[in-house]
Scaffold this motif. Structure first.
Motif, PDB file in Angstrom:
ATOM      1  N   SER A 181       0.612   0.399   3.681  1.00 45.40           N
ATOM      2  CA  SER A 181      -0.257   0.215   2.527  1.00 45.40           C
ATOM      3  C   SER A 181       0.281  -0.968   1.740  1.00 45.40           C
ATOM      4  N   LEU A 187      -1.996   1.339  -9.386  1.00 49.33           N
ATOM      5  CA  LEU A 187      -2.273   0.503  -8.214  1.00 49.33           C
ATOM      6  C   LEU A 187      -2.395   1.364  -6.958  1.00 49.33           C
ATOM      7  N   GLU A 242      -5.793   1.832  -4.573  1.00 48.23           N
ATOM      8  CA  GLU A 242      -5.834   1.607  -3.127  1.00 48.23           C
ATOM      9  C   GLU A 242      -6.288   2.867  -2.392  1.00 48.23           C
ATOM     10  N   LEU A 246      -7.585  -1.272   2.271  1.00 49.64           N
ATOM     11  CA  LEU A 246      -7.243  -2.605   1.776  1.00 49.64           C
ATOM     12  C   LEU A 246      -6.134  -3.231   2.610  1.00 49.64           C
ATOM     13  N   TYR A 247      -5.209  -2.434   3.074  1.00 45.93           N
ATOM     14  CA  TYR A 247      -4.150  -2.928   3.955  1.00 45.93           C
ATOM     15  C   TYR A 247      -4.750  -3.504   5.234  1.00 45.93           C
ATOM     16  N   VAL A 283      -7.431  -3.229 -10.977  1.00 39.75           N
ATOM     17  CA  VAL A 283      -6.150  -3.829 -10.584  1.00 39.75           C
ATOM     18  C   VAL A 283      -5.735  -4.894 -11.590  1.00 39.75           C
ATOM     19  N   SER A 321       2.227  -7.481  -5.012  1.00 42.30           N
ATOM     20  CA  SER A 321       1.402  -6.425  -4.408  1.00 42.30           C
ATOM     21  C   SER A 321       0.021  -6.379  -5.040  1.00 42.30           C
ATOM     22  N   LEU A 375      -3.588  -6.952  -3.240  1.00 42.10           N
ATOM     23  CA  LEU A 375      -4.718  -6.027  -3.385  1.00 42.10           C
ATOM     24  C   LEU A 375      -5.979  -6.783  -3.792  1.00 42.10           C
ATOM     25  N   CYS A 411      -9.460  -7.133  -1.742  1.00 40.51           N
ATOM     26  CA  CYS A 411     -10.758  -6.794  -2.336  1.00 40.51           C
ATOM     27  C   CYS A 411     -11.753  -7.940  -2.179  1.00 40.51           C
TER      28      CYS A 411
END
Length: 980
Positions: free
Chosen positions: A712, A804, A808, A835-836, A862, A889, A893, A897
């Motif tokens: 993640s 956060l 996610e 998202l990862y 975020v 991070s 993210l 997105c």
């Protein structure tokens, strides 16, 4: 069909199988037969006893009663004799209290219909929540409910002047909350603003005193209070019986001139509403018509419920607890995702409801400095008197006992840097004889195993004169000093410690963390690992499992050198942490490779100076311990396990830990000196079922949940807390040796260790005290992170880090288009979060359940978290590195997105009625300008990633981790060969 389902549910009720009951009721919802509905099964008297709720109550099946109530069972349904489920609870205070808990839950959640239903069934509207706090439902409504539920309770006979064990009335709570509408409703109903609380947070204060701090509330009170009235000290409420049920007060009575009895304790000066001030069983005058009360509210809108701060009591469980620190209340409101579905409130709470009901109510805690002690002590008793004010020169007086004074001094010396960081110079001032003597030093220390049940037990007694720190052993002293440090830190700049008696001991013996330090993973540098050890030690961890995955080679494969291992072992031993090697092999290894690997294993084991356990990982166990009756390693499992001692040259004092997952499904045949480790990392993993058979055979187990922060970008805090909570509760119920919280590097090592701390913190605290309630942990998690991990005086870092992870998780959750709790079966997702995967493999992400609006909302959220990072004031070591990691991070993210939103926009199907609404056309079909922009973003991320990694981690795993980001960059800007 109906008869068969009823027979099955009846059998499940008789045997206490809540899981079967839930499954059968869920099946009823999906059944097309209109005669077999969930509501009919629950709320029709289909049995001779009446409803299934009546039957469960008669059989004293508490967990079943809670489950049926949570599913919507009506306790007012009568059987053929006119008896309902509440009537069936007569004679059983425990059963009746379960119904009171349901009334309190519905009250706090403003479920007006449910409150009316429960009161109509016969639950006392003035029932006490517990013997310690003595709150009635109106207290709860004043704290958490809206005006409708307050009016509902008042209309059904709630005592508007009911006093809890501290003498506080619902009006005190409403004033503290600051809700003008509810304050006015209570005043109209006859609430007396002159009743004075006798102790606790409101000690010596009336509601009038509290209103004076806010002009609008003061004006409200002035309209209802006579000018000639004076404050009245409130007597204690009517005595609370077993399980908090109110009992009539035995006050002396005298006859007045009309021959009627009245209480001697009644005050002659009534309130503006005509209420009589006295014990809580007296009936005050009140406005009978709730419609008139409702008419005064502004435009009929429901007033907002502000986040409550510290209070006189913790509410009873299983209701959610407020944030105890005011600094986080603003952060919590800022970070409201306002996304639907709410994972944390619906799916996970329903998953844990069975376990929540079994946790006893925590002791009364009133002082804010005690709210965030972690792990929560087994017993906390607040005392009367002025606070203890420590001086900067914190002199320690040691009382002689059976333990060497020099060893006691060593323990104090290890904790001394923590005191110095807060400005206290903790030095040993003198040594007293065993009988004690006068001393000018205000901190007293005693270590005596004869005074405690175990060496890990301790006691801290704080009075205005001194602090007494007693322990059953050196380990107990170390844990006591950790709690003492927390008390000083949580007391704030004033440093005033409330008078308190803390008695504490661990629930399980093995409280460990497992850290993946495989050479090609995300391995912390030794200094960073020392800082992590400090944090684990402060949370009373006593085992550190170092996991390493080996390949066939004669070279040294452990990421730390031999001298590093000696230093690490010594550092951990000083903090009463035992280092455990976890040996495993690469997934490509086969059984024939092991013959060449035994020397490497033995060499690594020799680098652990204090070897007590050898933990064999899952892959190596699967090679060494084949299914029963297979002949590898000399004839099945038992032969393989016995040969491990000889192959690894283990002394008899070493205990072997083997992966239990590799042994299923056949029964193991293992030597006695073996601990089986049950791994389970999903949010809904059932440790009880997994360990029950071994428990019944007398096999020693250790349960291993996870931090849920691998594969993640920011972790999955819901899954981490849920998974560790279930493991800790299962460890107690199955008699397991303990709990080990695992943290893996993941396939590409993109997740910083910072996002593993929610799981670490939950696991460490729950392993020490599994009775910590789910709602407290879930709601206080950001506060606990700020107080113990990040040391953020601004109180925002914990909320942002957890936020956060929740953002996610939400994208993953929403993308599955599943209802109820089915999504929890794969949280965290084994293939990585949505998202990862959008960042690492965007072409293979299913988009049909995702939308542009979803990505827009998550992006906005975020960015709010990013803004909070700028306001953070971290006082922990490596604060700068932590901020850089979480900022990076957050940037990743946002990039993920953007990729997802653009893929959805390009792939929208205009003929969605004929197929999928969104088709993933791949990044090759995205606009060239967008691809170039993303490529530039990734290029900047890669440079930041390198610098951040090398500041805090060993360089060995960097290249493998960068490869995934570099590959993503090449996808967006293909080279000439790929273009052709």
């Amino acid at each position: 069909m109906l008869l068969e389902i009823c027979d099955n549910i009846k059998t499940a009720v008789e045997h206490g199988r809540t899981d079967i009951i839930k499954s059968l009721l869920e099946a009823c919802d999906d059944d097309p037969d209109e005669n077999v509905t969930k509501d009919r099964i629950l709320n029709q008297p289909l049995l001779e006893e009446g409803t299934f709720l009546c039957l469960a109550t008669k059989l004293h099946r508490g967990d079943v009663v809670r489950t049926l109530l949570s599913c919507g069972a009506d306790p007012g349904v009568q059987n053929s004799q006119g008896m309902n489920a509440v009537d069936a609870a007569v004679g059983s205070p425990t059963m009746r209290h379960i119904y009171v808990e349901e009334l309190l839950r519905a009250t706090a959640n403003s479920e007006v219909g449910r409150v009316c239903q429960l009161v109509a069934a016969g639950i006392d509207v003035n029932a006490r929540d517990s013997e310690g706090s003595g709150n009635v439902p109106l207290h709860w409504a004043a704290c958490y409910g809206d005006r409708d539920v307050v009016a509902c309770l008042l209309d059904r006979g709630a005592d508007v002047n009911a006093m809890n064990s501290f003498g506080a009335t619902p009006l005190h709570d409403a004033m503290f909350r600051g809700d003008e509408d509810i304050v006015e409703m209570l005043l109209q109903a006859g609430a007396n603003p002159l009743i004075q609380a006798i102790k606790g947070k409101f000690a010596g204060k009336t509601a009038l005193d509290m209103a004076s701090q806010k002009r609008v509330l003061k004006e409200l009170v002035d309209r209802y209070i006579p000018l000639s009235s004076s404050p009245v000290e409130s007597p204690l409420p009517a005595s609370a019986g077993v399980n908090g049920f109110s009992q009539p007060a035995e006050s002396e009575t005298e006859a007045d001139s009309s021959g009627q009895e009245r209480s001697k304790s009644a005050d002659s000066s009534g309130s503006g509403g005509g209420a009589t001030v006295g014990t809580s069983n007296m009936e005050p005058a009140r406005v009978p018509a709730p419609t008139k009360v409702a008419a005064v509210h502004r435009r009929g809108s429901r007033p907002p419920r502000p986040a409550r701060q510290s209070h006189d009591y913790f509410p009873p469980h299983p209701l959610p607890l407020p944030h105890p620190h005011p600094s986080l209340s603003s952060a919590a409101s800022t970070l409201s995702l306002d996304l639907d579905p709410h994972i944390d409130q619906q799916a996970i709470e329903s998953l844990l409801r069975t376990h929540v009901g079994t946790v006893p109510i925590r002791p009364l805690v009133t002082h804010p400095a005690l709210h965030l002690l972690w792990p929560q002590p087994a017993s906390t008793l607040e005392l009367d008197g002025p606070p203890f004010v420590p001086s900067k020169d914190l002199g320690i007086s040691v009382i002689q006992g059976p333990v060497s004074v020099h060893r006691i001094l060593d323990v104090w010396e290890v904790s001394r840097p923590c005191f110095l960081a807060m400005g206290y110079d903790a030095r040993i001032g003198d040594v007293q004889p065993s009988c004690g003597s006068w001393t000018g030093h205000r901190v007293e220390c005693l270590v005596n195993p004869e005074l405690f049940s175990s060496a890990d037990s301790y006691q801290i007694h704080v009075s205005s004169e001194k602090v007494q720190v007693w322990a059953g052993g050196l380990a107990g002293l170390h844990y006591a000093l950790g709690t003492f440090v927390q008390l000083l830190r949580l007391a704030g700049p004033e440093g005033q410690l409330p008078p308190v008696l803390v008695r504490d001991r661990p629930a399980v013996a093995h409280r460990g963390v497992l850290l993946d330090v495989s050479p090609q993973g995300r391995v912390p540098a030794l200094n960073s690992l020392f800082l992590m050890v400090n944090l684990w030690s402060s949370m009373k961890v006593n085992y550190l499992h170092l996991y390493t995955r080996l390949v066939p080679s004669s070279e040294w494969q452990l990421c730390y050198s031999r001298s590093n291992m000696v230093s690490l072992d010594r550092y951990c031993q000083d903090r009463f942490i035992t280092v455990v090697p976890v040996l495993d092999v690469d997934n490509s290894a086969v059984y024939d490779d092991l013959a060449d690997m035994w020397p490497s294993f033995q060499e690594i084991l020799a680098s652990f100076p204090n070897l007590r356990y050898v933990h064999v990982g899952p892959k190596l166990c699967s090679l060494l311990l084949p299914p029963a009756n297979e002949g590898a390693c000399g004839g099945g499992r038992e032969g393989a396990a016995r040969q491990l001692w000889h192959l690894l040259s283990l002394p008899p004092s070493v205990t072997l830990m083997l992966c239990a997952n590799s042994l299923q499904p056949a029964a193991p045949a293992l030597p006695s000196n073996v601990v089986l480790v049950q791994y389970g990392f999903q949010a809904d993993y059932n440790f009880v079922d997994a360990a029950q058979d071994y428990y019944a055979r007398g096999v020693t187990m250790c349960l291993c949940p996870g931090t849920a922060s691998w594969n993640s970008l920011a972790g999955c805090p819901e899954a981490a807390v849920c998974n560790t909570y279930r493991a800790a509760r299962a460890a107690v119920s199955t008699g397991s040796l303990g709990v080990v919280v695992a943290h893996w590097s993941g396939s590409h090592h993109l997740t910083p260790h910072t996002f593993g701390w929610p799981g670490f913190l939950a696991g460490c605290g729950l392993a020490w005290n599994p009775d910590t309630h789910w709602d407290y942990l879930h709601n206080s998690l950001p506060d606990l992170l700020d107080a113990h991990v990040f040391l953020d005086s601004a109180g925002v870092m914990g909320a942002a880090v957890v936020g956060l992870g929740r953002a996610e998780t939400y994208v993953t959750y929403a993308g599955r288009e599943l209802g109820g709790g089915a999504e929890l079966a794969d949280l965290p997702p084994q293939g990585g979060s949505t998202l990862y995967r959008l960042l690492t493999d965007p072409d293979n992400v299913a988009l049909d359940c995702l939308s542009v609006d979803l990505f827009a909302r998550v992006t906005k959220y975020v960015k709010k978290c990013q803004n909070m990072f700028f306001r953070a004031k971290l006082e922990c070591e490596c604060a700068e590195v932590i901020l850089r990691e979480v900022q990076l991070s957050a940037d990743l993210l946002l990039t993920a997105c953007r990729i997802g939103r653009t893929l959805v926009t390009v792939g929208m199907n205009p003929n969605s009625n004929m197929g999928l609404a969104v088709i993933n056309l791949g990044i090759c079909n995205l606009p060239p300008t967008f691809r170039t922009d993303i490529a530039n973003k990734l290029l900047a991320h890669i440079e930041q990633y390198k610098g951040t990694w090398l500041q805090n981690h060993l360089p060995a795993g960097l290249q493998g981790s960068l490869l995934v980001l570099t590959s993503a960059l090449h996808r967006f800007v293909p080279d000439e060969t790929q273009s052709s």
